[in-house]
Design an enzyme around this catalytic site. Structure first.
Site, short mmCIF file in Angstrom:
data_model
loop_
_atom_site.label_atom_id
_atom_site.label_comp_id
_atom_site.label_asym_id
_atom_site.label_seq_id
_atom_site.Cartn_x
_atom_site.Cartn_y
_atom_site.Cartn_z
N SER A 91 46.95 65.20 52.59
CA SER A 91 45.81 65.57 51.87
C SER A 91 44.63 65.84 52.49
O SER A 91 44.28 64.62 53.23
CB SER A 91 45.76 64.87 50.46
OG SER A 91 46.89 65.06 49.56
N LYS A 138 38.45 58.06 50.38
CA LYS A 138 37.73 57.99 51.65
C LYS A 138 36.38 59.10 51.61
O LYS A 138 35.41 58.44 51.95
CB LYS A 138 38.64 58.71 52.72
CG LYS A 138 39.79 57.53 53.12
CD LYS A 138 40.60 58.03 53.90
CE LYS A 138 42.00 57.26 54.33
NZ LYS A 138 42.92 57.87 55.21
N SER A 150 41.12 62.59 55.14
CA SER A 150 42.52 63.01 55.29
C SER A 150 43.25 61.86 54.94
O SER A 150 42.88 60.61 55.50
CB SER A 150 43.10 63.69 56.50
OG SER A 150 44.21 64.13 56.43
N ASP A 151 44.54 61.99 54.55
CA ASP A 151 45.74 60.87 54.40
C ASP A 151 47.05 61.44 54.36
O ASP A 151 47.20 62.61 53.77
CB ASP A 151 45.35 60.25 53.34
CG ASP A 151 46.32 58.77 52.90
OD1 ASP A 151 45.65 57.74 53.65
OD2 ASP A 151 47.32 58.82 52.41
N THR A 152 47.86 60.66 54.89
CA THR A 152 49.22 61.34 55.38
C THR A 152 50.09 60.17 54.72
O THR A 152 49.91 59.21 55.16
CB THR A 152 49.46 61.78 56.65
OG1 THR A 152 48.61 62.78 57.06
CG2 THR A 152 50.94 61.99 56.90
#
Length: 194
Positions: free
Chosen positions: A114, A61, A77-79
């Site tokens: 992250s 991203k 961000s990524d979850t």
């Protein structure tokens, strides 16, 4: 020096449309703008597992934003919810949400978030892990939650800050805010280095 003072000449950009991430970043007392990046979030499930998924997507991203100016810092961000050796992302429909929550019921899972922070001359990605233990949930409770709260924009089909978190979460080991989608305590520390 307070982070607000340190970053006063910088333009922070949160590349997320998540209302929870916007709320959490605002809680740090920082001014920022938001934008939405339209990227392909697919990944090779044979290669990427657990936190490798979120690290890969968060960096992807950040690198999709190619117009970064000298005074700008972008945050992506990524979850994911990692349960029973499977990544539970956003559910596709009511039955998919039920399947996910049923897998979390009477079980412990990990939530990985992250975050990538990128400026013109620096990029860092870090990951937080929180272990969440759910009590046993009845089908009636699961469907009530899905129908009332429509958790289709949430990894693992649940928001810990919602009704299901109140009645279902027995134990949490790690950052609560990480489960909401942004480990703000770590983000604050990492932003000090920019």
């Amino acid at each position: 020096m307070l982070l607000q003072d340190k970053l006063k000449d910088k333009q922070l950009i949160l590349a997320s449309q998540s209302p929870r991430r916007r709320e959490l970043l605002a809680g740090l007392g920082l001014e920022f703008s938001t934008l939405s990046l339209n990227i392909d979030e697919s990944f090779d499930r044979e290669i990427y597992k657990a936190n490798q998924i979120t690290e890969y997507l968060s960096a992807k991203k950040a690198n999709a934003y190619s117009d970064l100016k000298l005074n700008e810092i972008i945050i992506t961000s990524d979850t994911t919810v990692w349960a029973n050796n499977e990544s539970l992302e956003k559910p596709e429909n009511r039955e998919d949400a039920y399947r996910m929550i049923k897998a979390l019921s009477n079980n412990t899972h990990s939530v990985y978030t992250s975050v990538t922070i990128k400026s013109v001359d620096k990029e860092v990605t870090f990951t937080a892990e929180t272990k969440v233990t759910f009590a046993e949930l009845t089908d009636e409770e699961i469907y009530f939650y899905i129908d009332q709260y429509k958790p289709f924009d949430k990894a693992g089909a649940y928001g810990i800050q919602e009704w299901i978190g109140y009645i279902g979460v027995e134990k949490i080991d790690g950052s609560y805010f990480n489960v909401m989608g942004l480990p703000v305590h770590q983000l604050y520390k990492e932003l000090q280095k920019f």
